[in-house]
Design a protein around this motif. Structure first.
Motif, mmCIF file in Angstrom:
data_model
loop_
_atom_site.group_PDB
_atom_site.id
_atom_site.type_symbol
_atom_site.label_atom_id
_atom_site.label_comp_id
_atom_site.label_asym_id
_atom_site.label_seq_id
_atom_site.Cartn_x
_atom_site.Cartn_y
_atom_site.Cartn_z
ATOM 1 N N GLY A 145 78.934 61.132 -11.754
ATOM 2 C CA GLY A 145 77.748 60.676 -11.015
ATOM 3 C C GLY A 145 77.401 61.602 -9.872
ATOM 4 N N GLY A 146 78.416 62.089 -9.151
ATOM 5 C CA GLY A 146 78.147 63.000 -8.044
ATOM 6 C C GLY A 146 77.556 64.320 -8.507
ATOM 7 N N LEU A 147 78.069 64.876 -9.612
ATOM 8 C CA LEU A 147 77.523 66.128 -10.135
ATOM 9 C C LEU A 147 76.081 65.961 -10.608
ATOM 10 N N PHE A 148 75.763 64.808 -11.169
ATOM 11 C CA PHE A 148 74.376 64.544 -11.595
ATOM 12 C C PHE A 148 73.438 64.513 -10.397
ATOM 13 N N VAL A 149 73.877 63.835 -9.313
ATOM 14 C CA VAL A 149 73.048 63.758 -8.107
ATOM 15 C C VAL A 149 72.859 65.141 -7.499
ATOM 16 N N ILE A 150 73.922 65.927 -7.454
ATOM 17 C CA ILE A 150 73.839 67.264 -6.865
ATOM 18 C C ILE A 150 72.948 68.178 -7.702
ATOM 19 N N HIS A 151 73.118 68.117 -9.024
ATOM 20 C CA HIS A 151 72.338 68.995 -9.907
ATOM 21 C C HIS A 151 70.844 68.681 -9.840
ATOM 22 N N ARG A 152 70.525 67.407 -9.726
ATOM 23 C CA ARG A 152 69.109 67.007 -9.654
ATOM 24 C C ARG A 152 68.546 67.098 -8.252
ATOM 25 N N GLY A 153 69.385 67.335 -7.253
ATOM 26 C CA GLY A 153 68.916 67.423 -5.877
ATOM 27 C C GLY A 153 68.436 66.096 -5.317
ATOM 28 N N LEU A 154 69.010 65.003 -5.760
ATOM 29 C CA LEU A 154 68.583 63.674 -5.319
ATOM 30 C C LEU A 154 69.143 63.366 -3.930
ATOM 31 N N HIS A 163 101.405 59.306 -13.822
ATOM 32 C CA HIS A 163 99.943 59.339 -13.791
ATOM 33 C C HIS A 163 99.420 59.546 -12.375
ATOM 34 N N ASP A 164 100.140 59.027 -11.384
ATOM 35 C CA ASP A 164 99.735 59.266 -9.997
ATOM 36 C C ASP A 164 99.847 60.753 -9.648
ATOM 37 N N ARG A 165 100.882 61.422 -10.159
ATOM 38 C CA ARG A 165 101.020 62.866 -9.934
ATOM 39 C C ARG A 165 99.925 63.642 -10.672
ATOM 40 N N LEU A 166 99.586 63.206 -11.886
ATOM 41 C CA LEU A 166 98.604 63.943 -12.691
ATOM 42 C C LEU A 166 97.203 63.894 -12.084
ATOM 43 N N VAL A 167 96.829 62.758 -11.488
ATOM 44 C CA VAL A 167 95.477 62.632 -10.935
ATOM 45 C C VAL A 167 95.391 63.123 -9.496
ATOM 46 N N ALA A 168 96.525 63.422 -8.869
ATOM 47 C CA ALA A 168 96.506 63.848 -7.461
ATOM 48 C C ALA A 168 95.605 65.058 -7.226
ATOM 49 N N PRO A 169 95.621 66.112 -8.072
ATOM 50 C CA PRO A 169 94.725 67.262 -7.806
ATOM 51 C C PRO A 169 93.256 66.957 -7.998
ATOM 52 N N LEU A 170 92.928 65.825 -8.638
ATOM 53 C CA LEU A 170 91.521 65.498 -8.884
ATOM 54 C C LEU A 170 90.864 64.825 -7.682
ATOM 55 N N TYR A 171 91.660 64.244 -6.806
ATOM 56 C CA TYR A 171 91.083 63.548 -5.660
ATOM 57 C C TYR A 171 90.358 64.488 -4.698
ATOM 58 N N PRO A 172 90.889 65.679 -4.369
ATOM 59 C CA PRO A 172 90.091 66.586 -3.525
ATOM 60 C C PRO A 172 88.741 66.927 -4.148
ATOM 61 N N VAL A 173 88.717 67.137 -5.468
ATOM 62 C CA VAL A 173 87.455 67.443 -6.153
ATOM 63 C C VAL A 173 86.492 66.270 -6.037
ATOM 64 N N ALA A 174 86.985 65.072 -6.302
ATOM 65 C CA ALA A 174 86.121 63.887 -6.241
ATOM 66 C C ALA A 174 85.630 63.640 -4.820
ATOM 67 N N PHE A 175 86.486 63.819 -3.820
ATOM 68 C CA PHE A 175 86.082 63.588 -2.428
ATOM 69 C C PHE A 175 84.959 64.535 -2.016
ATOM 70 N N VAL A 176 85.095 65.804 -2.380
ATOM 71 C CA VAL A 176 84.071 66.786 -1.992
ATOM 72 C C VAL A 176 82.758 66.502 -2.714
ATOM 73 N N ILE A 177 82.836 66.130 -3.973
ATOM 74 C CA ILE A 177 81.609 65.828 -4.727
ATOM 75 C C ILE A 177 80.891 64.633 -4.118
ATOM 76 N N ILE A 178 81.632 63.593 -3.773
ATOM 77 C CA ILE A 178 81.007 62.411 -3.167
ATOM 78 C C ILE A 178 80.385 62.776 -1.828
ATOM 79 N N ALA A 179 81.114 63.517 -0.999
ATOM 80 C CA ALA A 179 80.586 63.890 0.315
ATOM 81 C C ALA A 179 79.333 64.745 0.180
ATOM 82 N N PHE A 180 79.344 65.703 -0.739
ATOM 83 C CA PHE A 180 78.181 66.577 -0.881
ATOM 84 C C PHE A 180 77.001 65.827 -1.492
ATOM 85 N N ALA A 181 77.268 64.888 -2.391
ATOM 86 C CA ALA A 181 76.181 64.107 -2.985
ATOM 87 C C ALA A 181 75.426 63.315 -1.928
#
Length: 389
Positions: free
Chosen positions: A351-360, A276-294
């Protein structure tokens, strides 16, 4: 991809590559220095040393790549804001969502990199490292042990020879074995020969003494021998097949483990947690960028401080990674805990995609900003007073 998207992609990917190479090089040096004995005490060349220690680089990249991407995105967003480029883009009618898509193109590249390293390259590097170290130790006495030097061929095993003759025979052998915590064995022999056969690799000693000192006994037991064989197969690898650890398994070996695998039989929970640690590894770059951009991707005026937003982004990323680490560790014994990392990633990404889409704009409460400004001003005044005195 438009000119703006190409500009953001080029800037972000360049910053990512620079940070990734710099951090990987620094951490690799710190790790490599721990294995400097491969080159010094074991008689290997600098090329062998660099080659062996360089095999951990894929594993380092796997860990560092998401962090390097986060640093690159934060740097580029801060640069765009400082140069008022985000405000100009927003005034021209460009939505934050359009700007976010340019960063996602870099994120997809990094996620593919992380996925490939996690599935194949990191385990392959660790396998090659294990095989190469086994090969280095294969000729542990004939090439590594140098006359007149005390050499540690393994933890708590030290050997010394006085002379090596042209026919390969060793003269004046001292061997100290302290691997058993309840007993220390010391062997002194006049001469010895290295013997390889179907049973393994042995150091056959002649005309010597074996001294065994048990922990709870004051007097050692000494035995005089004519011939004594010391097994070196465990150091040289012997004829036994190499058994790879869980971290050295490919992704498909974790997905479809061999039911007869000894590691799988003894540690099924570790297999599951590693998978499971290997499976979620590619998702962390996506989550990090979304949080930073939000936190940092929306246009702001010069009166709106970005420092707290930057701290919020770093704190969110750190919390997400901490949850993932705890989920993997606890999930080895409690499988239900593995769900926690998926829930945390889903909340962060959704949550990050919602914030980005709404421009909050995510900002701390007003009272917290006032408290921080008050504390900062007091510290500044105190610093000025100390400097003046």
């Amino acid at each position: 991809m438009g000119s703006i998207s190409r500009y953001i992609f080029r800037t972000t990917f360049g910053a990512f590559a620079l940070v990734l190479i710099s951090l990987t090089a620094v951490i690799w040096v710190t790790q490599a220095l721990r294995d400097i004995d491969i080159m010094t005490s074991q008689g290997q060349t600098i090329l062998v040393f660099v080659g062996i220690t360089g095999l951990i680089i894929p594993l380092l990249v796997l860990v560092i790549a998401p962090i390097a991407l986060l640093i690159a995105v934060v740097h580029v967003l801060n640069k765009l804001s400082t140069d008022s480029e985000i405000i100009v883009m927003s005034a021209a009618g460009m939505s934050p969502w359009f700007l976010f898509r340019a960063f996602m193109s870099v994120t997809i590249v990094v996620s593919i990199l992380v996925m490939s390293i996690s599935a194949y390259f990191a385990p392959q590097g660790l396998r090659m490292l294990r095989d190469w170290l086994t090969e280095v130790r294969a000729n542990v006495v004939s090439t590594i042990v140098q006359p007149g030097r005390f050499t540690s061929i393994e933890a708590n095993v030290t050997i010394h020879i006085r002379e090596r003759r042209t026919n390969g025979q060793l003269i004046g052998i001292f061997l100290d074995d302290r691997r058993n915590p309840n007993e220390r064995m010391t062997v002194i022999a006049e001469r010895g020969d290295l013997v390889d056969n179907d049973a393994g690799t042995f150091l056959v000693l002649q005309d010597g003494i074996v001294q065994r000192q048990e922990t709870r006994k004051p007097d050692p037991a000494m035995v005089v021998f004519d011939r004594y064989a010391f097994d070196l197969s465990q150091f040289a690898g012997g004829t036994q097949a190499v058994k790879y650890s869980i971290r050295e398994r490919y992704l498909w070996q974790l997905l479809f483990p061999d039911p007869k695998d000894q590691y799988y039989i003894e540690q099924p929970g570790q297999f599951r947690a590693e998978l499971h640690d290997r499976l979620v590894a590619p998702l962390y770059p996506v989550a990090f960028v979304i949080i930073a951009f939000a936190y940092l991707g929306t246009p702001r005026t010069t009166r709106q401080s970005r420092n707290m937003s930057m701290l919020g982004a770093i704190g969110g990323v750190a919390l997400l990674r901490l949850i993932g680490f705890a989920s993997t560790v606890l999930g080895a014994n409690l499988p239900i805990m593995l769900v926690l990392q998926y829930l945390a990633l889903a909340v962060a990404i959704g949550g990050g995609l919602f914030v980005i889409h709404r421009g909050l704009i995510i900002e701390p409460p007003a009272f917290l900003n006032r408290w921080i400004e008050t504390v900062t001003s007091r510290i500044l005044r105190l610093t000025q007073r100390v400097a003046a005195s």
